[in-house]
Write a protein that holds these residues in place. Sequence first.
Motif, PDB file in Angstrom:
ATOM      1  N   GLU B  16      41.854  27.052  43.024  1.00 35.32           N
ATOM      2  CA  GLU B  16      41.423  28.241  43.741  1.00 35.32           C
ATOM      3  C   GLU B  16      40.146  28.786  43.165  1.00 35.32           C
ATOM      4  OE1 GLU B  16      42.682  28.927  46.445  1.00 35.32           O
ATOM      5  OE2 GLU B  16      44.146  27.345  46.129  1.00 35.32           O
ATOM      6  N   ALA B  23      37.091  35.978  51.052  1.00 32.55           N
ATOM      7  CA  ALA B  23      37.964  35.986  52.225  1.00 32.55           C
ATOM      8  C   ALA B  23      37.095  36.078  53.477  1.00 32.55           C
ATOM      9  CB  ALA B  23      38.893  37.182  52.152  1.00 32.55           C
ATOM     10  N   ARG B  27      37.891  39.554  59.117  1.00 28.82           N
ATOM     11  CA  ARG B  27      39.046  40.386  58.885  1.00 28.82           C
ATOM     12  C   ARG B  27      38.662  41.655  58.112  1.00 28.82           C
ATOM     13  NH1 ARG B  27      42.405  37.176  55.736  1.00 28.82           N
ATOM     14  NH2 ARG B  27      41.794  38.302  53.888  1.00 28.82           N
ATOM     15  N   PRO B  42      41.763  48.603  45.421  1.00 28.94           N
ATOM     16  CA  PRO B  42      41.678  47.308  44.713  1.00 28.94           C
ATOM     17  C   PRO B  42      41.549  47.469  43.206  1.00 28.94           C
ATOM     18  CG  PRO B  42      39.713  47.701  46.063  1.00 28.94           C
ATOM     19  CD  PRO B  42      40.726  48.727  46.437  1.00 28.94           C
ATOM     20  N   PHE B  45      44.837  48.012  41.606  1.00 32.26           N
ATOM     21  CA  PHE B  45      45.593  46.772  41.463  1.00 32.26           C
ATOM     22  C   PHE B  45      45.063  45.925  40.302  1.00 32.26           C
ATOM     23  CE2 PHE B  45      47.328  47.543  45.658  1.00 32.26           C
ATOM     24  CZ  PHE B  45      48.561  46.943  45.585  1.00 32.26           C
ATOM     25  N   LEU B  46      43.747  45.986  40.126  1.00 32.00           N
ATOM     26  CA  LEU B  46      43.136  45.132  39.102  1.00 32.00           C
ATOM     27  C   LEU B  46      43.261  45.707  37.690  1.00 32.00           C
ATOM     28  CD1 LEU B  46      39.773  44.158  40.845  1.00 32.00           C
ATOM     29  CD2 LEU B  46      41.682  42.635  40.344  1.00 32.00           C
ATOM     30  N   PRO B  48      45.342  47.098  35.375  1.00 30.74           N
ATOM     31  CA  PRO B  48      46.153  46.706  34.213  1.00 30.74           C
ATOM     32  C   PRO B  48      45.747  45.330  33.673  1.00 30.74           C
ATOM     33  CG  PRO B  48      47.548  47.333  36.081  1.00 30.74           C
ATOM     34  CD  PRO B  48      46.140  47.311  36.590  1.00 30.74           C
ATOM     35  N   GLY B  49      45.588  44.382  34.584  1.00 29.64           N
ATOM     36  CA  GLY B  49      45.250  43.019  34.165  1.00 29.64           C
ATOM     37  C   GLY B  49      43.869  42.932  33.559  1.00 29.64           C
TER      38      GLY B  49
ATOM     39  N   VAL C  89      51.601  41.576  36.505  1.00 31.56           N
ATOM     40  CA  VAL C  89      50.209  41.999  36.388  1.00 31.56           C
ATOM     41  C   VAL C  89      49.272  41.040  37.111  1.00 31.56           C
ATOM     42  CG1 VAL C  89      48.348  42.433  34.754  1.00 31.56           C
ATOM     43  CG2 VAL C  89      50.654  43.188  34.222  1.00 31.56           C
ATOM     44  N   MET C  92      49.395  41.326  40.904  1.00 31.24           N
ATOM     45  CA  MET C  92      48.651  42.490  41.389  1.00 31.24           C
ATOM     46  C   MET C  92      47.161  42.176  41.483  1.00 31.24           C
ATOM     47  SD  MET C  92      50.597  45.522  39.304  1.00 31.24           S
ATOM     48  CE  MET C  92      49.304  46.716  39.528  1.00 31.24           C
ATOM     49  N   MET C  93      46.648  41.544  40.429  1.00 36.16           N
ATOM     50  CA  MET C  93      45.233  41.171  40.463  1.00 36.16           C
ATOM     51  C   MET C  93      44.961  40.195  41.595  1.00 36.16           C
ATOM     52  SD  MET C  93      43.460  40.948  36.817  1.00 36.16           S
ATOM     53  CE  MET C  93      44.334  39.685  35.983  1.00 36.16           C
ATOM     54  N   TYR C  95      46.512  39.793  44.301  1.00 38.47           N
ATOM     55  CA  TYR C  95      46.593  40.452  45.606  1.00 38.47           C
ATOM     56  C   TYR C  95      45.277  41.163  45.920  1.00 38.47           C
ATOM     57  CZ  TYR C  95      48.425  43.157  49.495  1.00 38.47           C
ATOM     58  OH  TYR C  95      48.626  43.696  50.736  1.00 38.47           O
ATOM     59  N   ALA C  96      44.720  41.842  44.894  1.00 37.54           N
ATOM     60  CA  ALA C  96      43.450  42.526  45.104  1.00 37.54           C
ATOM     61  C   ALA C  96      42.350  41.522  45.453  1.00 37.54           C
ATOM     62  CB  ALA C  96      43.071  43.306  43.843  1.00 37.54           C
ATOM     63  N   PHE C  97      42.309  40.424  44.745  1.00 39.00           N
ATOM     64  CA  PHE C  97      41.273  39.426  45.019  1.00 39.00           C
ATOM     65  C   PHE C  97      41.463  38.786  46.391  1.00 39.00           C
ATOM     66  CE2 PHE C  97      40.589  39.075  40.295  1.00 39.00           C
ATOM     67  CZ  PHE C  97      39.243  39.424  40.331  1.00 39.00           C
ATOM     68  N   ALA C  98      42.687  38.676  46.831  1.00 40.24           N
ATOM     69  CA  ALA C  98      42.944  37.983  48.087  1.00 40.24           C
ATOM     70  C   ALA C  98      42.789  38.890  49.310  1.00 40.24           C
ATOM     71  CB  ALA C  98      44.357  37.393  48.073  1.00 40.24           C
ATOM     72  N   ARG C 160      46.372  33.954  43.836  1.00 39.02           N
ATOM     73  CA  ARG C 160      45.392  34.320  44.848  1.00 39.02           C
ATOM     74  C   ARG C 160      45.462  33.335  46.015  1.00 39.02           C
ATOM     75  NH1 ARG C 160      38.830  34.958  44.281  1.00 39.02           N
ATOM     76  NH2 ARG C 160      38.406  34.938  46.490  1.00 39.02           N
TER      77      ARG C 160
END
Lengths: 424, 328, 280
Positions: B16, B23, B27, B42, B45-46, B48-49, C89, C92-93, C95-98, C160
């Motif tokens: 990937e 994307a 859309r 976004p 979501f990002l 913590p990581g 974690v 979640m990342m 998902y944001a990227f996708a 992703r």
Amino acid sequence: MKRSTIIAVAVAATVAVSAAGCSTASEAEGTADDPVTLTFWGAYGNGGNSTQAEVLNDTLIPSFEKANPEIKVEYVDIPYDDLLKKLTTSAAGDELPDLVRADLGWVPKFADLGVLVALSDEMDNFQELADATYPGVLSTNLYDGKYYGLPLDTNTRVLITSQEALDAQGLDAPPATFEEFAAGADALSDSGMQVFADGGLGAWNISPWIWSGGGAITDDEVTTSTGYLDSDESVAAVQMLVDLYANDQISNGIIGNAGATSTSEGLPGGNYANILDGPWMNGIWSEQFPEFTPIYAPMPAGDGGSVSVVGGEDIVLTSTSEHKDAAMKFIEFTQSEEFQMALVPTGQLTVISALGDQQVELLPYLELFTDQLATAKARVAIPQASEVDTILNEALVPAFEGTVTVRDALTSAAQKIDELLAEE
Amino acid sequence: MTVLRSGERVSAGVAEVLSATPAPPSRSRRMSRRRAATAATPYLFLAPGLVLFAVTVLYPTLQAFQMSFFDWKIVGSATSEFLGLDNYARAFTDDHFWLALSNSGIYMVLTVAPQIVIGLGLALLIQKKSPTQPLFRVLFYLPVVTSWVVVSFLFKFLFSDGGLINFALGDLLHVTNGDTAWLADRWTGLIAICALGVWKGIGWSMMIFLAALQGVPQALIEAANMDGANRWQRFKVVTVPAIWPAILFVTVMLVIGGFNVFISVYLMTGGGPAGRTDVLLTYMYEQAFNNLDFGYGSAIAVILTIMVFMLSVVQMKVFRDRNGGGAQ
Amino acid sequence: MRKRNAAAGNALRIVVLSILAIIMVIPFLYMLSTSFKEQTFVFTNPPQFIPDPATTANYEQAIESSDFVRYFLNSLVVAVIATGLSLLVSSMMAYAFARFQFRFKEILFRVLLLGLMIPAIMLIIPQFILAKNLNLLDSLLGLILFYVAGSLALNTFLLRGFFESIPAELDQAMQVDGANAWLRYWKLALPLAKPGLATATIFTFLACWDEFTIALTLTNSPENRTLPIAIQLFAGQGNNAVQWGLVFAASMIAVVPVIIVFLVFQRYFVQGLTSGAVKG
């Protein structure tokens, strides 16, 4: 640099410091109710050998704690192959334990980093303790005029053979000289048994041959290798091994074949006639090859006599330790008869010369090791000792394979070692 | 990354990365108004990581990079001398560095091709659903799930002088006289190390190809059949283009893994005899942890990283070019 | 004619696969067999496939001489918690990227990619100092943190792909119904990406279970020791013969749980690869 002068100065300094009394440590002292905890790292349990760690954990440490209720000792066993890496990382993070049982080759390296306490400066009774030990063993703790540790246990390599091998060579006794050793090889030529095996060509492996042949790795002051490592005597000693290797009479384990039958298996298995090894082998064989009876003999003598190499471990105190006084009490304990004699049955020779006889009474086969130790020499004690091993190994492997002459190999190795010594 | 990057175990997912394309825009445009209201989403979501990654991986990486410009002293109190590019210059004139680099390259070449060819072959052989398929799948995949430490010890044992490999080649098959000292020589040593790499890795590539093969459009195969194409032609014209992304993905991952080979060499030969089977990482390890020359060790690691990154970029480019004209 | 050909072809296929499978499995069987041998019988010519005499002494010694149960539980706790956290974690990342467009998206993604290529061994010292400053030395918590961090990049990349393969229409439908981003991620994306999560679980669990270098560096006390370190303690050094039987007995104890995890998850695993990872 003149080592002897520095030593003299250091000794004088030590005496002066001792007289002034150096124990002005400010750290909190433990009490019986609230003991301090010392952390002690080592590789006693290496290779699934649990007996040493058991003696330490079940007998010695409890005994020390009983006598010193204000101190607790926590021993941590670390795989030998990884101990150096762990010490390095911990030194970088200022997280070293209080005490380390360090391979004697590591003491100059860590002293050079400045993470060890110079015991000769800090311990009141250092000189007294040091005097009780074998000089060759003690010398491994010397760096830049100071002693950074005390010997903990020692060992040396002697010739070990088997009755089967003696019969095959038509010998009544183990080979006592280079000539007898080489003659034995001739007698074995068609037997499928090789006369000798070893696991490498570092200083630990090759020094006994060079020294016994009358050669040397460096001068006594450790300032130069050229003229010593490439002397006629050194060349002749190595040449003898190379000739035997060329006739397939020495196992290729010596050039680093990791798949060769190991010495500890090949001797009882009848693959090899002689090996050089230490006192711990007795325990290993009695467990793994109970039928086998090893025969011990001195390192074969050449023009230089029978000279082997000193091995062992030292105990060192780290400069980040917060309990230096307590730690020095434990160091003192390691020099006691109780501590030293308890580890003898596990294959650790005592470092206290006065205990030599007692140790032989306990285990008669150790007599030979004790005698060999009397003349055994230490390897070059510089911070880059591991690089010396690499240099020797990389120079000698092609010589054994016959692609360069022994003299050329040793000459180039000597030059490289000179460069290392010059860096100091 | 530390955890997951031991050699070829690096997984599927990186496909990937390397094929990562944004994307589809259509859309996102449609949804953009709603998104404006929640522009922070976004990042929530990002967060913590990314914070964790930045602190525990990125920051140490930068420190390691910094070390490579110094005669780096491990103890904080000692002053490290700034050397500029000296450590890099040293590498380029260091024969042993080149030897280690070429060994890493040899390992890469000798393990990547077999893993692709055998892995693909196995996938083709077991792709048909049958009662035996799950069994074979598990058996071929078993080495992949076993720890590198364990299998490295195991292969050292098998390739030792009195080991099973010599017995099989000598006493059973009579192709050698059975006394090859595998680990005593640069080339036979590398063969033993590569054998472990291939054995451990083919199950992984097989699994990826197996998955990819299930995506080959059946209609195309039937169409090719009608045109009278034979099996080889069908494979060449239909199957290969369809699984091209998977082939490239496997290649890229194996190349990265190949250059990062460490533990198997370290445990099987220790780089010996006389350093001749050293690969880049065992040499780096020796410099850093035996000789305490962390500056030079870091420089070697940085060179390795840059090389692998560039190779991956080149492969990505080839992948995109080829993919543009491919079946999908 | 055609049928017979097919049958013959099938038989040939099975024969070829069986031979290859035997080659793949023999090393394991030999390891198993060696773990039941006394040292004297480890190297015999011809080799023994069935140990004679067979002994369980190696297993007894492995289990007795060190606190194997404790190390086993430590490994299990660390691997399970780290795997769970990492999946949360990184999904979640992923998902944001996708699913979102935002600034620096591609750059952030490539930084993660670069993180995959740096030799881990080089990071030991900086990571050790970091762990010290965070007060995480010699604790299982420290291991968990670094394991999660170490697996983030790979899992994010993997997941992703799975999230992108979920039809965007489903997402939009939920959005029209008023579901916020968290609900769409939690109730829609995660359940649909189950195969991907299973794949990531296997990889992460395996990696944590086997991890050696960080565990050795960050932990000291035996209470915090994990299995790989215990195995290394059994392997000898230098000239001394490796006690193969003992090492392999310890290895079997460590390997078997992994194989069980794999067998349980492998069905999902293949699905995972099929539906997500390689979609051209």
